[in-house]
Design an enzyme around this catalytic site. Structure first.
Site, PDB file in Angstrom:
ATOM      1  N   HIS A 215     -39.422 -50.508 -83.276  1.00 21.70           N
ATOM      2  CA  HIS A 215     -40.966 -50.472 -83.303  1.00 21.70           C
ATOM      3  C   HIS A 215     -41.394 -50.774 -81.911  1.00 21.70           C
ATOM      4  CE1 HIS A 215     -41.845 -50.920 -87.548  1.00 21.70           C
ATOM      5  NE2 HIS A 215     -40.805 -51.452 -87.512  1.00 21.70           N
TER       6      HIS A 215
ATOM      7  N   CYS B  61     -39.771 -46.184 -87.003  1.00 21.08           N
ATOM      8  CA  CYS B  61     -39.331 -46.859 -88.292  1.00 21.08           C
ATOM      9  C   CYS B  61     -38.935 -45.944 -89.384  1.00 21.08           C
ATOM     10  CB  CYS B  61     -39.847 -48.339 -88.574  1.00 21.08           C
ATOM     11  SG  CYS B  61     -38.733 -49.268 -89.427  1.00 21.08           S
TER      12      CYS B  61
ATOM     13  N   GLU C   1     -44.447 -50.583 -80.766  1.00 27.09           N
ATOM     14  CA  GLU C   1     -45.694 -51.414 -80.710  1.00 27.09           C
ATOM     15  C   GLU C   1     -45.155 -52.987 -80.929  1.00 27.09           C
ATOM     16  OE1 GLU C   1     -44.746 -50.953 -84.956  1.00 27.09           O
ATOM     17  OE2 GLU C   1     -44.453 -49.798 -83.410  1.00 27.09           O
TER      18      GLU C   1
END
Length: 203
Positions: A182, A80, A184
């Site tokens: 992202h 990001c 994750e």
């Protein structure tokens, strides 16, 4: 998989990245210690917030040069805002220099769609990058951003998405990788990307 160091410079979603790495069985450490970054097999540069604040904090901690040096010998993944910091400069809030690893400028997405761009969107892959090995075109990942990499070198763009206009979703330059999305927070696709990154380490 080697040991991954997640850089703590005061602007990042550190715990969720650490938890995702733990889930895939990869050892990680959250640190701002240059010696720990030297010992790590790979480095993740996270980031949440505004470009100038982040780059100022990175430089104030002396970590900008550390990242540049470590990226000459091991994989580095910017996530990001962390990806945006790899660019030559940013135009968010005020113009300022980035790390200059990847050609381009961080600027507001020139779209008529609502900003910020929040939610799931599909990827179009370009070139052959080990970061996306094993993924099919159109894989979906999670975005949260209003600014993106622009004026880029096509040879360094490894994925785009569409948000009313083409948006750079991922970049690669040597050992440096960047994801605007992202991983994750991107379910199994994101975990697959993190596994690919972890497997690039020399450990």
């Amino acid at each position: 998989m080697g040991r991954i160091a997640i850089i703590d410079y005061g602007v990042g979603n550190l715990k969720s990245v650490s938890n995702a790495l733990r889930y895939i069985g990869c050892e990680s450490i959250i640190t701002a210690d240059p010696q720990e970054l030297e010992r790590a097999d790979g480095i993740i540069l996270p980031g949440v917030g505004a470009f100038p604040d982040a780059v100022d904090k990175l430089r104030a901690a002396g970590l900008d040069q550390t990242v540049m040096m470590q990226g000459q010998k091991k994989p580095v993944l910017g996530i990001c805002l962390g990806m945006q910091l790899l660019l030559e400069r940013g135009e968010e809030v005020r113009p300022c220099a980035g790390l200059g690893v990847v050609r381009g400028v961080c600027a507001k997405i020139p779209t008529r769609e609502k900003l910020p761009h929040i939610g799931w969107n599909t990827l179009t892959f370009y070139h052959d990058s080990p970061l996306f090995r094993g993924l099919d075109q159109g894989a979906s990942v999670y975005f949260v951003h209003s600014f993106s990499a622009q004026e880029t070198d096509e040879a360094q763009v490894i994925a785009t998405t569409d948000y009313g206009v083409p948006v750079t979703a991922a970049v690669q330059s040597g050992n440096f990788f960047g994801c605007q999305f992202h991983p994750e927070k991107s379910g199994e696709t994101g975990l697959h990307i993190l596994r690919n990154f972890a497997q690039l380490s020399r450990g």
